[in-house]
Design a protein around this motif. Sequence first.
Motif, PDB file in Angstrom:
ATOM      1  N   ASP A  56     -44.449  -6.725  48.354  1.00 38.11           N
ATOM      2  CA  ASP A  56     -43.847  -6.431  47.059  1.00 38.11           C
ATOM      3  C   ASP A  56     -43.564  -7.690  46.242  1.00 38.11           C
ATOM      4  O   ASP A  56     -43.062  -7.615  45.127  1.00 38.11           O
ATOM      5  CB  ASP A  56     -42.549  -5.631  47.272  1.00 38.11           C
ATOM      6  CG  ASP A  56     -42.030  -5.032  45.983  1.00 38.11           C
ATOM      7  OD1 ASP A  56     -42.858  -4.466  45.238  1.00 38.11           O
ATOM      8  OD2 ASP A  56     -40.813  -5.141  45.713  1.00 38.11           O
ATOM      9  N   TRP A  57     -43.889  -8.854  46.823  1.00 40.45           N
ATOM     10  CA  TRP A  57     -43.637 -10.116  46.141  1.00 40.45           C
ATOM     11  C   TRP A  57     -44.909 -10.568  45.413  1.00 40.45           C
ATOM     12  O   TRP A  57     -45.892  -9.837  45.358  1.00 40.45           O
ATOM     13  CB  TRP A  57     -43.146 -11.160  47.132  1.00 40.45           C
ATOM     14  CG  TRP A  57     -41.779 -10.844  47.675  1.00 40.45           C
ATOM     15  CD1 TRP A  57     -41.440  -9.828  48.520  1.00 40.45           C
ATOM     16  CD2 TRP A  57     -40.572 -11.527  47.381  1.00 40.45           C
ATOM     17  NE1 TRP A  57     -40.103  -9.836  48.782  1.00 40.45           N
ATOM     18  CE2 TRP A  57     -39.528 -10.878  48.104  1.00 40.45           C
ATOM     19  CE3 TRP A  57     -40.242 -12.633  46.613  1.00 40.45           C
ATOM     20  CZ2 TRP A  57     -38.194 -11.287  48.041  1.00 40.45           C
ATOM     21  CZ3 TRP A  57     -38.918 -13.073  46.571  1.00 40.45           C
ATOM     22  CH2 TRP A  57     -37.910 -12.392  47.268  1.00 40.45           C
ATOM     23  N   GLY A  58     -44.900 -11.772  44.869  1.00 37.44           N
ATOM     24  CA  GLY A  58     -46.048 -12.259  44.124  1.00 37.44           C
ATOM     25  C   GLY A  58     -46.845 -13.301  44.881  1.00 37.44           C
ATOM     26  O   GLY A  58     -47.799 -13.003  45.580  1.00 37.44           O
ATOM     27  N   GLU A  73     -31.135 -18.661  58.305  1.00 35.70           N
ATOM     28  CA  GLU A  73     -31.291 -18.861  56.864  1.00 35.70           C
ATOM     29  C   GLU A  73     -32.739 -18.617  56.449  1.00 35.70           C
ATOM     30  O   GLU A  73     -33.677 -19.042  57.128  1.00 35.70           O
ATOM     31  CB  GLU A  73     -30.886 -20.280  56.468  1.00 35.70           C
ATOM     32  CG  GLU A  73     -31.005 -20.557  54.969  1.00 35.70           C
ATOM     33  CD  GLU A  73     -30.666 -21.986  54.612  1.00 35.70           C
ATOM     34  OE1 GLU A  73     -29.507 -22.235  54.206  1.00 35.70           O
ATOM     35  OE2 GLU A  73     -31.555 -22.861  54.758  1.00 35.70           O
ATOM     36  N   ILE A  74     -32.915 -17.943  55.346  1.00 37.11           N
ATOM     37  CA  ILE A  74     -34.239 -17.749  54.760  1.00 37.11           C
ATOM     38  C   ILE A  74     -34.215 -18.244  53.318  1.00 37.11           C
ATOM     39  O   ILE A  74     -33.248 -18.007  52.587  1.00 37.11           O
ATOM     40  CB  ILE A  74     -34.679 -16.266  54.812  1.00 37.11           C
ATOM     41  CG1 ILE A  74     -36.092 -16.103  54.214  1.00 37.11           C
ATOM     42  CG2 ILE A  74     -33.681 -15.350  54.105  1.00 37.11           C
ATOM     43  CD1 ILE A  74     -36.673 -14.710  54.413  1.00 37.11           C
ATOM     44  N   ILE A  75     -35.261 -18.964  52.934  1.00 31.30           N
ATOM     45  CA  ILE A  75     -35.465 -19.388  51.551  1.00 31.30           C
ATOM     46  C   ILE A  75     -36.876 -18.987  51.150  1.00 31.30           C
ATOM     47  O   ILE A  75     -37.845 -19.314  51.855  1.00 31.30           O
ATOM     48  CB  ILE A  75     -35.274 -20.905  51.369  1.00 31.30           C
ATOM     49  CG1 ILE A  75     -33.826 -21.305  51.659  1.00 31.30           C
ATOM     50  CG2 ILE A  75     -35.679 -21.338  49.962  1.00 31.30           C
ATOM     51  CD1 ILE A  75     -33.568 -22.793  51.612  1.00 31.30           C
ATOM     52  N   ILE A  76     -36.997 -18.274  50.061  1.00 28.16           N
ATOM     53  CA  ILE A  76     -38.302 -17.831  49.552  1.00 28.16           C
ATOM     54  C   ILE A  76     -38.551 -18.525  48.228  1.00 28.16           C
ATOM     55  O   ILE A  76     -37.718 -18.446  47.303  1.00 28.16           O
ATOM     56  CB  ILE A  76     -38.336 -16.304  49.358  1.00 28.16           C
ATOM     57  CG1 ILE A  76     -38.046 -15.585  50.687  1.00 28.16           C
ATOM     58  CG2 ILE A  76     -39.688 -15.868  48.790  1.00 28.16           C
ATOM     59  CD1 ILE A  76     -37.894 -14.078  50.543  1.00 28.16           C
ATOM     60  N   PHE A  77     -39.666 -19.224  48.131  1.00 26.63           N
ATOM     61  CA  PHE A  77     -40.068 -19.814  46.847  1.00 26.63           C
ATOM     62  C   PHE A  77     -41.109 -18.898  46.229  1.00 26.63           C
ATOM     63  O   PHE A  77     -42.250 -18.819  46.698  1.00 26.63           O
ATOM     64  CB  PHE A  77     -40.634 -21.225  47.049  1.00 26.63           C
ATOM     65  CG  PHE A  77     -41.165 -21.817  45.772  1.00 26.63           C
ATOM     66  CD1 PHE A  77     -40.382 -21.852  44.631  1.00 26.63           C
ATOM     67  CD2 PHE A  77     -42.443 -22.328  45.704  1.00 26.63           C
ATOM     68  CE1 PHE A  77     -40.870 -22.374  43.440  1.00 26.63           C
ATOM     69  CE2 PHE A  77     -42.944 -22.863  44.526  1.00 26.63           C
ATOM     70  CZ  PHE A  77     -42.150 -22.892  43.390  1.00 26.63           C
ATOM     71  N   GLU A  78     -40.697 -18.192  45.192  1.00 27.57           N
ATOM     72  CA  GLU A  78     -41.563 -17.233  44.509  1.00 27.57           C
ATOM     73  C   GLU A  78     -42.082 -17.861  43.207  1.00 27.57           C
ATOM     74  O   GLU A  78     -41.322 -18.102  42.266  1.00 27.57           O
ATOM     75  CB  GLU A  78     -40.778 -15.944  44.208  1.00 27.57           C
ATOM     76  CG  GLU A  78     -41.436 -14.981  43.260  1.00 27.57           C
ATOM     77  CD  GLU A  78     -42.807 -14.512  43.709  1.00 27.57           C
ATOM     78  OE1 GLU A  78     -43.771 -14.661  42.921  1.00 27.57           O
ATOM     79  OE2 GLU A  78     -42.931 -14.018  44.843  1.00 27.57           O
ATOM     80  N   GLN A  79     -43.391 -18.156  43.197  1.00 26.78           N
ATOM     81  CA  GLN A  79     -43.971 -18.835  42.047  1.00 26.78           C
ATOM     82  C   GLN A  79     -44.098 -17.917  40.829  1.00 26.78           C
ATOM     83  O   GLN A  79     -43.700 -18.270  39.718  1.00 26.78           O
ATOM     84  CB  GLN A  79     -45.365 -19.362  42.406  1.00 26.78           C
ATOM     85  CG  GLN A  79     -45.392 -20.412  43.476  1.00 26.78           C
ATOM     86  CD  GLN A  79     -46.790 -20.612  44.006  1.00 26.78           C
ATOM     87  OE1 GLN A  79     -47.045 -20.465  45.197  1.00 26.78           O
ATOM     88  NE2 GLN A  79     -47.723 -20.933  43.138  1.00 26.78           N
ATOM     89  N   GLN A  80     -44.703 -16.769  41.028  1.00 29.37           N
ATOM     90  CA  GLN A  80     -45.010 -15.903  39.883  1.00 29.37           C
ATOM     91  C   GLN A  80     -43.754 -15.255  39.317  1.00 29.37           C
ATOM     92  O   GLN A  80     -43.581 -15.180  38.107  1.00 29.37           O
ATOM     93  CB  GLN A  80     -46.030 -14.843  40.303  1.00 29.37           C
ATOM     94  CG  GLN A  80     -47.377 -15.438  40.674  1.00 29.37           C
ATOM     95  CD  GLN A  80     -48.352 -14.379  41.187  1.00 29.37           C
ATOM     96  OE1 GLN A  80     -47.952 -13.344  41.701  1.00 29.37           O
ATOM     97  NE2 GLN A  80     -49.630 -14.672  41.064  1.00 29.37           N
ATOM     98  N   HIS A  81     -42.915 -14.753  40.150  1.00 26.57           N
ATOM     99  CA  HIS A  81     -41.618 -14.179  39.775  1.00 26.57           C
ATOM    100  C   HIS A  81     -41.731 -13.235  38.586  1.00 26.57           C
ATOM    101  O   HIS A  81     -41.052 -13.386  37.563  1.00 26.57           O
ATOM    102  CB  HIS A  81     -40.607 -15.294  39.491  1.00 26.57           C
ATOM    103  CG  HIS A  81     -39.187 -14.834  39.616  1.00 26.57           C
ATOM    104  ND1 HIS A  81     -38.196 -15.210  38.732  1.00 26.57           N
ATOM    105  CD2 HIS A  81     -38.591 -14.000  40.513  1.00 26.57           C
ATOM    106  CE1 HIS A  81     -37.059 -14.651  39.082  1.00 26.57           C
ATOM    107  NE2 HIS A  81     -37.279 -13.910  40.164  1.00 26.57           N
ATOM    108  N   ASP A  82     -42.590 -12.228  38.758  1.00 27.33           N
ATOM    109  CA  ASP A  82     -42.799 -11.249  37.691  1.00 27.33           C
ATOM    110  C   ASP A  82     -41.772 -10.121  37.711  1.00 27.33           C
ATOM    111  O   ASP A  82     -41.734  -9.302  36.795  1.00 27.33           O
ATOM    112  CB  ASP A  82     -44.211 -10.650  37.801  1.00 27.33           C
ATOM    113  CG  ASP A  82     -45.281 -11.686  37.493  1.00 27.33           C
ATOM    114  OD1 ASP A  82     -44.985 -12.612  36.710  1.00 27.33           O
ATOM    115  OD2 ASP A  82     -46.395 -11.583  38.039  1.00 27.33           O
TER     116      ASP A  82
END
Length: 632
Positions: free
Chosen positions: A561-563, A599-608
């Motif tokens: 469901d992410w980009g 700990e979780i860190i998500i780097f979402e580039q598109q972030h639509d």
Amino acid sequence: MTKKICAIFLMLLFIVPLSVQAQQHSFEIKNGDFVSDGKPVRVLSGEMHYPRIPHQYWRHRMQMLKAMGLNAVATYVFWNIHEPEPGEWDFEGDKNLAEYIRIAGEEGLMVILRPGPYVCAEWEFGGYPWWLQNVEGLELRRDNEQFLKYTQLYIDRLYQEVGDLQITKGGPIIMVQAENEFGSYVSQRKDIPLEEHRRYNAKIVQQLKDAGFDAPMFTSDGSWLFEGGSVPGALPTANGESNIDNLKKVVDEYNGGEGPYMVAEFYSGWLAHWLEPHPQVSATSTARQTEKYLQNNVSFNYYMAHGGTNFGFTSGANNDKTHGIQPDLTSYDYDAPVSEAGWVTPKFDSIRNVIQQYVDYPLPDAPEAMPVIEIAAIELDKIAILDTENLPKVQSDKPLTFEQLNQGYGYVLYRKHFNQPISGTLEVKGLRDYALVYADGEKAGELNRYFNNYTMDIDIPFNSTLEIFVENMGRINYGTEIVRNTKGIISPVTINDMVIEGGWEMIQFPMDKAPDFEEMNKNCVYDNTETVALSLIGRPALYKASFNLSETGDTFLDMEDWGKGIVFINGKNIGRYWSLGPQQTLYIPGCWLNEGENEIIIFEQQHDKPHSSVNTTKIPVLTTLKKLSTTE
């Protein structure tokens, strides 16, 4: 010292060497056979790469190979993970090759070492360190003084780590490969004289010998490529050769008229790219070919027996006439007999059933799979945008490549301010590899080297900024383009065919470690409410959460469901995701999770769209490919 003590001491002096000597083994190529401890032997090997598996799981995976019926394990050596910067060496943790080899020996497996220095392997830059491209006068993979200086340094350092683990020194390493699939490269680089190719290949063999490698050597090529890839004194082996008659014919031609015969890469699966269907190789065909080899005294090495994972930024890329780049998946499951998470598969069972009919040793049961858990939805309570305010900025009249910025991997934000409005066709022909483009802070579009999509319409208002956020999706690891592998923006940017020069600013985001939220500008970190998340749509964003576990186990993070982006678990980069597929989940080894806080860190580039949580699943999803368009 009493006479009795002296006598005991003298006895020990004799007994200890005899004990050590009793553990010595031999392996040689003799009279057309592989000969182990004086007896002919078939090498039944499986390829398995140490940095693609957490070191805590190495022994488990070795036991899986033994249970499949194999008596050897083969591994490439990845120069770039061991020398991340010139002269700085790392052989710790998941990079501890010597420990990997020792465990193999303890589990009763012979070891085939494939040190390259070029390995291909769907690995970033085919195993070469990215910084080699900054060495003046260096030309990769040819008889070049600068290149050979660095390959010798690498080979010498490698010998310090594993030289004493050769069969000739009492260790489990039975054979060492020189170079890798060089005949293929020779066939593609006809601009270089064949004589020079042969000189280079022979020099790599000599460098290995000069370092101290004295176990039997071999080369590995397609059977039709032996002319360019074989080297006198090294056994030629044929990759992917299923025709027994042809295998024996071509090996005899280049090996003095006798065997042994080996397929150094027997493809039990195949590599997979983003945006393309995941290849499948049937268990039946693999088992039938296995039996064919066994019936004809052919040794082999399954590529891969267990693939593992391209954690972090280690995955490489291919390219062809259609696509500028074909980035490899984070998963290196490879449709192998042992799955990415170390599970038995139908292919494993089929191979085991065949092998046990042809060997005179009992096959152990497969070890139990690692525990698998499903984590309840992880609520993402913090969100941040990339903070550029306090980061160092590099100024230049033109965009600089990653290499010119002394950066290997990750992302670079290219920024150019315009005092006057400008609109028209933006062209970034030198894009390597994927970019999000912003005008006056608003997302204007995406560019993508996969589709050779380098142009878009742009409208930059008065006194505003053009931003191009560029991702390195993995350096090409195979073919002639390996020598042209710089990243970022590697040629002029134009608008309406006018070169945009002067005043370029570059901000680096190597993401070599998890971003530290606490050190970021407080104005860029927010509680992740729906209102805040919606206000940040279109800009690359960081999501963060802590979660508690009462028990640990392997699991798979569901990113469908992410980009597009990367994920850190307890500080470890578990790899890239891209919802277009075919990979939709990311493997999280249980040994990287904690009982208690994580700990979780998500780097979402598109972030639509905004996200409030992320889920895990017990079953990986690696074959779901979404409909593509050239604007993705």
